[in-house]
Design an enzyme around this catalytic site. Structure first.
Site, PDB file in Angstrom:
ATOM      1  N   PRO A 162      57.805  14.309  49.117  1.00  0.00           N
ATOM      2  CA  PRO A 162      58.134  14.571  50.521  1.00  0.00           C
ATOM      3  C   PRO A 162      59.290  15.572  50.647  1.00  0.00           C
ATOM      4  O   PRO A 162      60.213  15.566  49.824  1.00  0.00           O
ATOM      5  CB  PRO A 162      58.566  13.197  51.055  1.00  0.00           C
ATOM      6  CG  PRO A 162      59.026  12.436  49.855  1.00  0.00           C
ATOM      7  CD  PRO A 162      58.333  13.018  48.646  1.00  0.00           C
ATOM      8  N   GLY A 163      59.232  16.422  51.638  1.00  0.00           N
ATOM      9  CA  GLY A 163      60.330  17.346  51.911  1.00  0.00           C
ATOM     10  C   GLY A 163      60.902  17.041  53.280  1.00  0.00           C
ATOM     11  O   GLY A 163      61.955  16.405  53.434  1.00  0.00           O
ATOM     12  N   ARG A 164      60.160  17.443  54.296  1.00  0.00           N
ATOM     13  CA  ARG A 164      60.614  17.329  55.684  1.00  0.00           C
ATOM     14  C   ARG A 164      61.148  15.935  56.028  1.00  0.00           C
ATOM     15  O   ARG A 164      62.236  15.801  56.593  1.00  0.00           O
ATOM     16  CB  ARG A 164      59.436  17.653  56.599  1.00  0.00           C
ATOM     17  CG  ARG A 164      59.776  17.645  58.075  1.00  0.00           C
ATOM     18  CD  ARG A 164      58.519  17.704  58.949  1.00  0.00           C
ATOM     19  NE  ARG A 164      57.486  18.545  58.438  1.00  0.00           N
ATOM     20  CZ  ARG A 164      57.291  19.824  58.783  1.00  0.00           C
ATOM     21  NH1 ARG A 164      58.077  20.393  59.671  1.00  0.00           N
ATOM     22  NH2 ARG A 164      56.301  20.527  58.255  1.00  0.00           N
ATOM     23  N   ARG A 223      61.095  28.295  62.941  1.00  0.00           N
ATOM     24  CA  ARG A 223      59.965  27.419  63.257  1.00  0.00           C
ATOM     25  C   ARG A 223      59.396  27.615  64.666  1.00  0.00           C
ATOM     26  O   ARG A 223      58.183  27.683  64.822  1.00  0.00           O
ATOM     27  CB  ARG A 223      60.341  25.945  63.025  1.00  0.00           C
ATOM     28  CG  ARG A 223      60.821  25.653  61.599  1.00  0.00           C
ATOM     29  CD  ARG A 223      60.926  24.167  61.288  1.00  0.00           C
ATOM     30  NE  ARG A 223      59.619  23.556  61.224  1.00  0.00           N
ATOM     31  CZ  ARG A 223      59.072  22.836  62.177  1.00  0.00           C
ATOM     32  NH1 ARG A 223      59.748  22.596  63.287  1.00  0.00           N
ATOM     33  NH2 ARG A 223      57.868  22.366  62.059  1.00  0.00           N
ATOM     34  N   CYS A 266      65.801  41.436  68.535  1.00  0.00           N
ATOM     35  CA  CYS A 266      65.039  42.371  69.362  1.00  0.00           C
ATOM     36  C   CYS A 266      63.546  42.195  69.181  1.00  0.00           C
ATOM     37  O   CYS A 266      62.854  43.075  68.645  1.00  0.00           O
ATOM     38  CB  CYS A 266      65.475  43.790  69.047  1.00  0.00           C
ATOM     39  SG  CYS A 266      67.129  44.045  69.657  1.00  0.00           S
ATOM     40  N   GLU A 267      63.037  41.059  69.571  1.00  0.00           N
ATOM     41  CA  GLU A 267      61.602  40.758  69.534  1.00  0.00           C
ATOM     42  C   GLU A 267      61.338  39.751  70.646  1.00  0.00           C
ATOM     43  O   GLU A 267      62.092  38.779  70.784  1.00  0.00           O
ATOM     44  CB  GLU A 267      61.220  40.067  68.215  1.00  0.00           C
ATOM     45  CG  GLU A 267      61.526  40.861  66.993  1.00  0.00           C
ATOM     46  CD  GLU A 267      60.347  40.942  66.035  1.00  0.00           C
ATOM     47  OE1 GLU A 267      59.221  40.589  66.428  1.00  0.00           O
ATOM     48  OE2 GLU A 267      60.602  41.366  64.914  1.00  0.00           O
ATOM     49  N   TYR A 289      55.704  28.953  64.382  1.00  0.00           N
ATOM     50  CA  TYR A 289      54.644  27.946  64.549  1.00  0.00           C
ATOM     51  C   TYR A 289      54.534  27.418  65.982  1.00  0.00           C
ATOM     52  O   TYR A 289      53.755  26.491  66.219  1.00  0.00           O
ATOM     53  CB  TYR A 289      54.915  26.722  63.661  1.00  0.00           C
ATOM     54  CG  TYR A 289      55.309  26.993  62.234  1.00  0.00           C
ATOM     55  CD1 TYR A 289      54.444  27.658  61.364  1.00  0.00           C
ATOM     56  CD2 TYR A 289      56.535  26.560  61.744  1.00  0.00           C
ATOM     57  CE1 TYR A 289      54.805  27.888  60.049  1.00  0.00           C
ATOM     58  CE2 TYR A 289      56.894  26.787  60.424  1.00  0.00           C
ATOM     59  CZ  TYR A 289      56.032  27.452  59.578  1.00  0.00           C
ATOM     60  OH  TYR A 289      56.390  27.672  58.279  1.00  0.00           O
ATOM     61  N   TYR A 310      63.341  23.076  56.623  1.00  0.00           N
ATOM     62  CA  TYR A 310      62.723  24.374  56.930  1.00  0.00           C
ATOM     63  C   TYR A 310      63.517  25.129  58.006  1.00  0.00           C
ATOM     64  O   TYR A 310      62.947  25.854  58.821  1.00  0.00           O
ATOM     65  CB  TYR A 310      61.251  24.185  57.352  1.00  0.00           C
ATOM     66  CG  TYR A 310      60.436  23.444  56.309  1.00  0.00           C
ATOM     67  CD1 TYR A 310      60.199  24.013  55.069  1.00  0.00           C
ATOM     68  CD2 TYR A 310      59.938  22.160  56.544  1.00  0.00           C
ATOM     69  CE1 TYR A 310      59.474  23.339  54.093  1.00  0.00           C
ATOM     70  CE2 TYR A 310      59.209  21.477  55.575  1.00  0.00           C
ATOM     71  CZ  TYR A 310      58.977  22.077  54.353  1.00  0.00           C
ATOM     72  OH  TYR A 310      58.261  21.402  53.393  1.00  0.00           O
ATOM     73  N   GLY A 335      54.154  15.581  52.858  1.00  0.00           N
ATOM     74  CA  GLY A 335      53.448  15.827  54.101  1.00  0.00           C
ATOM     75  C   GLY A 335      53.736  14.870  55.240  1.00  0.00           C
ATOM     76  O   GLY A 335      53.315  15.125  56.370  1.00  0.00           O
TER      77      GLY A 335
END
Ligand code: LLP
Length: 448
Positions: free
Chosen positions: A290-292, A328, A360-361, A332, A389, A255
């Site tokens: 931990p990842g990020r 991302r 197309c969004e 988010y 990510y 985290g």
């Protein structure tokens, strides 16, 4: 509107970006010019620096060395085989959330005894495979899962090593979409009602109750929520011990946040200090996941400008990377620095542009009114802090082939996930036999 200049389009002055530099006015990662890779691989692509991964991992390992915490890299952040191999070579274990991730980790040289299986919805089949593979620890998140795992382990004549994840009801003070340790989140078992589940686990013949697990959210810029959560967790562990349960392990999750824009962010040492303080004298084996923080800054996404488009009230920079390649921002509202690969001339004017993708969004936008120097069709830009990510959340939406990945080591590089051809995507989808005009009559007859 013209504005003078903006720091957001420079390489930020931060140790995390030490592997990035402008040489001869063009962006380089370690010793390689980004435009050279772009010529060979085509855009968009992700590129990672081995130097940056190892330097970051080294800082984390050094911070946690004195408390001998095991580092289990949360591979959901980036599961590329070569990236995993770098972590494996540096002694990391991994935190996984599916058996797919276990198989990837093992293929990259991480042994089962360095794998922790987390996740809110493990299937019976996944739990059975976890027991068969002999994973180091399975983090159970509900009573039902505990009972199921017990049955599965008994049927195989084994005892599953289990930690139970508690939800300490602490606000991680991060974006609402990445908080996990507050009451009402789907994760873990509320700390107030967890005792009976622990007692039950302790009594089950197929369960070897080894630990308490906690993870409160992602992208925490302050370590204070960790302090609160760990204090509650340690109190809980002491209470379990006072009831006669000898719990040897504490899994404190991941985290720790990173610096995306201009946040004040605490580092591995500050986090390690909080862990050391909370667990002092406890006599417990600690693990973190931990990842990020281990991989985000080691990767960038490189994209080309497809068109510079002048709208009635704004200018758009339409890129060849889209929300399917880097989700991302659209998912988010996350911020990434976007810098030109050709260094802007000093004193170059900056003007706000909307930086968008080709999908197309309307939500396929990376930044609105972002000050950028003048760019033209074909110019390259780099999204910073995209190693976590980014590729792992990419998709082939709009039939856009999965974005390739490249790894740099000093002055050499390798494509570590090639861009699939569209034909290979088509070939992966067999026609329903009744729609296949070329199907032979006998096959049709067989089916009736
Ligand atoms: N352990 C568990 C049980 C987790 O659920 C996670 C992340 C981690 C460890 C690693 O957290 P980290 O150190 O990376 O913050 N896709 C989002 C982030 C989702 C995080 C999910 N869980 C994003 O792009 O920001």
């Amino acid at each position: 509107m013209k504005i003078a200049s903006d720091a957001s389009v420079q390489i930020p002055e931060n140790d995390a970006f030490a592997a990035l530099s402008y040489k001869n006015d063009t962006l380089c990662f370690e010793g390689i010019a980004i435009e050279k890779i772009a010529e060979e691989v085509g855009t968009p692509f992700y590129v990672y620096s081995q130097l940056a991964i190892e330097a970051t991992y080294g800082r984390c390992a050094a911070a946690f060395a004195s408390i001998k915490a095991g580092i289990f890299y949360a591979m959901k952040a980036n599961h590329n085989q070569s990236v995993l191999r770098i972590f494996a070579r540096n002694g990391a274990g991994v935190d996984i959330v599916s058996i797919g991730e276990a198989l990837r980790a093992i293929a990259a040289g991480i042994p089962a005894e360095r794998i922790i299986f987390s996740g809110a919805g493990k299937t019976a089949d996944e739990l059975a495979q976890a027991v068969d593979l002999g994973l180091y620890q399975i983090n159970v998140e509900s009573s039902n899962e505990l009972e199921l795992l017990n049955q599965i382990a008994i049927s195989r004549g084994k005892k599953a090593p289990v930690a139970i994840r508690i939800n300490p009801d602490v606000d991680a003070k991060t974006m609402s979409k990445t908080t996990t340790g507050k009451k009402g989140n789907k994760f873990g078992i509320d700390i107030d009602v967890a005792l009976p589940v622990y007692k039950r686990a302790y009594s089950l013949p197929g369960i070897n109750l080894v630990g308490v697990a906690v993870h409160i959210g992602s992208q925490l810029t302050s370590v204070e929520p960790f302090r609160l959560a760990y204090a509650k967790t340690v109190d809980f562990l002491k209470m379990l011990r006072s009831q006669g349960m000898s719990i040897p392990r504490l899994d404190l999750g991941g985290g720790l946040g990173i610096w995306y824009r201009d946040e004040q962010v605490e580092d591995f040492s500050a986090w390690a200090d909080v862990v050391a303080e909370a667990t002092q004298g406890l006599g417990v084996e600690i693990s973190i996941a931990p990842g990020r923080a281990l991989i985000a800054h080691a990767g960038i996404l490189v994209s080309s400008v497809v068109h510079v488009k002048q709208g009635s009230d704004r200018r758009f920079l339409v890129l060849d990377a889209g929300m399917n390649d880097l989700a991302r921002p659209s998912l988010y509202g996350a911020y990434h620095h976007i810098i030109p690969v050709d260094k802007p001339a000093s004193g170059a004017p900056y003007a706000p542009v909307d930086i968008v993708g080709p999908v197309c969004e309307s939500t396929d936008a990376f930044a609105l009114a972002r000050p950028m120097p003048e760019l033209k069709d074909g110019d390259l830009v780099a999204f910073l802090s995209a190693g976590a990510y980014g590729a792992s959340m990419s998709s082939a939406y709009n039939s856009r082939p999965l974005v390739p990945e490249v790894l740099i080591d000093n002055d050499r590089y390798a494509v570590v996930r090639p861009r699939p051809t569209v034909q290979s995507m088509i070939d992966a989808e067999p026609q329903a036999y009744w729609l296949d005009e070329d199907a032979d009559a006998s096959r049709l007859a067989e089916a009736v």
